[in-house]
Every structure is written in C-alpha cells, then in structure tokens.
Design an enzyme around this catalytic site. Structure first.
Site, short mmCIF file in Angstrom:
data_model
loop_
_atom_site.label_atom_id
_atom_site.label_comp_id
_atom_site.label_asym_id
_atom_site.label_seq_id
_atom_site.Cartn_x
_atom_site.Cartn_y
_atom_site.Cartn_z
N HIS A 1 57.02 60.70 18.99
CA HIS A 1 57.32 59.91 20.19
C HIS A 1 56.54 60.43 21.38
CE1 HIS A 1 60.17 63.27 20.06
NE2 HIS A 1 60.28 63.19 21.37
N GLN B 1 56.38 59.92 25.54
CA GLN B 1 57.31 59.45 26.56
C GLN B 1 56.59 59.09 27.87
OE1 GLN B 1 61.05 61.67 26.59
NE2 GLN B 1 60.10 63.18 25.26
N ALA C 1 57.04 69.09 28.69
CA ALA C 1 55.74 68.76 29.30
C ALA C 1 55.83 68.44 30.79
CB ALA C 1 55.12 67.58 28.55
N THR C 2 56.93 67.77 31.20
CA THR C 2 57.02 67.37 32.60
C THR C 2 56.99 68.59 33.52
OG1 THR C 2 59.42 67.31 32.37
CG2 THR C 2 58.27 65.22 32.13
P1 AMP Z 1 62.12 65.30 23.21
O1 AMP Z 1 63.35 66.04 23.63
O2 AMP Z 1 60.92 65.63 24.01
O3 AMP Z 1 61.88 65.41 21.73
O4 AMP Z 1 62.38 63.77 23.50
C1 AMP Z 1 63.34 63.03 22.80
C2 AMP Z 1 64.10 62.21 23.78
O5 AMP Z 1 64.86 61.27 23.06
C3 AMP Z 1 65.04 63.00 24.63
O6 AMP Z 1 64.62 62.93 25.99
C4 AMP Z 1 66.40 62.31 24.45
O7 AMP Z 1 67.01 62.04 25.69
C5 AMP Z 1 66.05 61.01 23.78
N1 AMP Z 1 67.06 60.54 22.83
C6 AMP Z 1 67.94 61.26 22.11
N2 AMP Z 1 68.69 60.44 21.33
C7 AMP Z 1 68.26 59.18 21.56
C8 AMP Z 1 68.63 57.88 21.06
N3 AMP Z 1 69.61 57.71 20.19
N4 AMP Z 1 67.95 56.80 21.54
C9 AMP Z 1 66.97 56.95 22.44
N5 AMP Z 1 66.60 58.13 22.95
C10 AMP Z 1 67.22 59.24 22.52
#
Ligand code: AMP
Length: 329
Positions: A160, A162, A284-285
């Site tokens: 993913h 962002q 990263a932010t």
């Molecule tokens: P990271 O923490 O960088 O891996 O980014 C993953 C992101 O996904 C986090 O910022 C979470 O807030 C978000 N996240 C966690 N669960 C879900 C979900 N069910 N649907 C959408 N986003 C989610």
C-alpha cells in the site's frame, strides 16, 4: 493499446464526499488533533498532537497470535466497501484509511496480496503518481508515502502507498533542496541531500517541472508536458533505493527497512535503523518533519531532544558525500 492511468477530474470531490460519509456512518475513525509549527535547524516541522490515537491498531495487533494460531488479519485483502474510492485502478484499488488524523487520507493498495516488503515497481509508481495528481487541486498539495520493512513504521503487510494533503504553510525540506539544486540534476547522478539534515536521506527530482519551463522558454506557446512514465519513475526510484540499500549494508542494518516520500516533483528515500525511539513510532511522514505525538510525553521528547536528533536515532547519520558513492549494494 497502452493507456496512461487516469482518474476522473472530480476525484477530489469523490474523496471528500466518501470521507465525510464514512466518518458520519462510523466506518472511518477520524481523530481530531492539534497542530503546532516549529523549525529545527531551519527545517520546517509540524507537530500533530493526537492523544486519542493510542487506540489505533498497531503492527502487533495485526500480527496474529502464535499461541491461539489466530491468523494475521489483512484489512486490505477485502477492503471495506464504505472506504472504497476506486475499486479498479489498473492492478490497484484506491481506498480511504480507516483511521485518519487528516481528512481524505487515502491509499493505493494492490488488488493481489503482495508483501509490503517488496520494492515499488515502475507500475506502482506510475499509478501512485497519477493518484497523487488526481487528488491535488490548486489549494491542496499532496505527498505520497511508502513504509517498507519491519523498522519503517508499517503496520499492514500488504502493498500500500498512502497519500495525505500537506499542511498549508508547511514546506517539506526536500522541496527546498529541489528548488536549489534540482535543475542541475542529471538522471543517474548521485541523489541530492539537504545540508541542514543530519540523517541519511536521498532525494531525486522527477523533473516534470523543468521540462515544462524549458518547453515554454523554447517556444512561446503553451505546451502540455506529459507526466513521467513508469520507466522514468522506476529509474529515479531505483537511484534512491540503491543508495538506501548501500547505507543499510555498510551499517550492518538489522533489516531492509526504509521510508519513501514523494510529491509530483521529487522522491526521497530514508534508510531506517529502528522503528521507534523511546516508544515513539515514526513512519515516512515523520521523515519530512510531520511528527505525530500520541501523548504529552512524546511531544516533550520531540521538543527537548529535537526532531532532527530523534530522526537520526531512527535512521543513520548522513554519510559524507564521497563516503559510499558506489551503487553496488
Ligand atoms: P502502515 O501502518 O504504514 O502499514 O499503513 C497502514 C494503514 O492502514 C494504517 O495507517 C491504518 O490506519 C490503516 N488501516 C488499518 N486497518 C484498516 C482497514 N481495515 N481499512 C483501511 N485502512 C486500515
């Protein structure tokens, strides 16, 4: 026939409408926060103070439970329809982040289950670049970011990228580096860096800006410059990734962990040595000065120890210019 990825021109409205509806229905948890501006050694910093965030799921919550053999939960395998923005965007879907601190925080997730530890491909970059551009409007500039590896601040192991809107009146330091040195950068050259920043970071311009200026200067008429294509983006990304891998190797890093941040003008990669410092997890932010504090104690640590010092603890000391110039990671 090859088609460039594109999104409808009303994408910013779709983003806002879907975000507001998901907050209203309770499908998206939006945490209010307070913001504070600061500078550290001339670098813009923006503190976001959000004490309610302690409840958000962490990497460990998603990791499953070895004792009960509960499998890892992958929230991106079947994204919540209430958070869906664009289900079919090439090999990706565009989805809202369920736990947002800034409005309209969204993600480009791979349709297939691909581990987050896999590097960004030219295709990932081309679609992400298009998503970033589609989200932007005159008053709203976005950054894209990618947390890769166990010490990067990532919490979900499914590819993913962002996107969040940059705060108004905030200039991420790579922007100043690109303004000062970007025009002279030649593809394949060593990445650029900021003299003000003590941690290892590698910046390369995408170059769209100069191409447009040069074309206008060459013939007085308005010229439309195409967005950089997958191969160009991939080549630039591999330039910063090579330097990241070299830094990780020469420092005997415990894992391949790094952060990537990009705008429509540049890309920066930052190698990571640790995921957190004194319990403050940074992704990263944070590497561009957008610092999140989930408690007063965390905010005090940032201020007392200074943001650039905390970020250096989480990464590596910036190498001298001629120290590791080789690309042979
Ligand atoms: P990271 O923490 O960088 O891996 O980014 C993953 C992101 O996904 C986090 O910022 C979470 O807030 C978000 N996240 C966690 N669960 C879900 C979900 N069910 N649907 C959408 N986003 C989610």
């Amino acid at each position: 026939m090859f088609r460039r990825p594109s999104l409808p021109t009303h994408f910013p409205e779709l983003l806002t409408k879907t975000f507001e509806a998901a907050v209203k229905s309770g499908d998206l948890i939006y945490t209010e926060s307070t913001q504070e501006s600061a500078t550290d050694n001339g670098v813009d910093v923006r503190y976001t103070f959000a004490p309610a965030l302690a409840k958000k799921p962490t990497k460990d919550d998603n990791n499953g439970d070895e004792k009960t053999e509960k499998p890892k939960f992958n929230p991106f395998e079947k994204p919540d329809p209430k958070l869906m923005l664009v289900p079919d965007f090439g090999d990706y879907s565009l989805v809202l982040n369920k736990f947002a601190i800034v409005p309209n925080h969204f993600m480009c997730i791979s349709k297939k289950v691909i581990p987050q530890t896999a590097p960004l491909t030219p295709n990932d970059l081309e679609y992400s670049y298009a998503a970033l551009q589609a989200a932007q409007s005159d008053g709203a500039k976005y950054i894209g970011f990618f947390n890769c590896g166990p010490n990067s601040g990532a919490s979900v192991d499914h590819k993913h990228i962002q996107f969040i809107e940059l705060p108004k009146d905030f200039t991420p330091f790579p922007e100043s580096v690109i303004k000062a040195k970007g025009r002279d950068y030649k593809p394949g050259q060593q990445p650029l860096s900021s003299e003000k920043v003590p941690f290892a970071h590698f910046i390369v311009p995408w170059e769209a800006e100069w191409a447009e200026e040069d074309a206008k200067a060459d013939n007085d008429t308005e010229v439309a410059i195409e967005d950089p294509v997958a191969e160009e983006l991939g080549f630039k990304f591999s330039t910063v990734l090579s330097r990241v891998l070299t830094e990780l190797r020469v420092n005997d890093a415990p894992s391949i962990s790094y952060n990537v941040v990009f705008t429509d003008k540049w890309v920066m990669a930052v190698p990571r040595s640790k995921e957190s410092y004194k319990d403050i997890s940074v992704n990263a932010t944070g590497t561009v000065g957008l610092l999140l504090a989930k408690s007063q104690e965390q905010l005090d640590i940032f201020k007392e120890e200074t943001p650039l010092k905390v970020l250096t603890e989480l990464g590596f000391v910036k190498p001298e210019e001629e120290e590791h110039p080789e690309y042979d990671y």
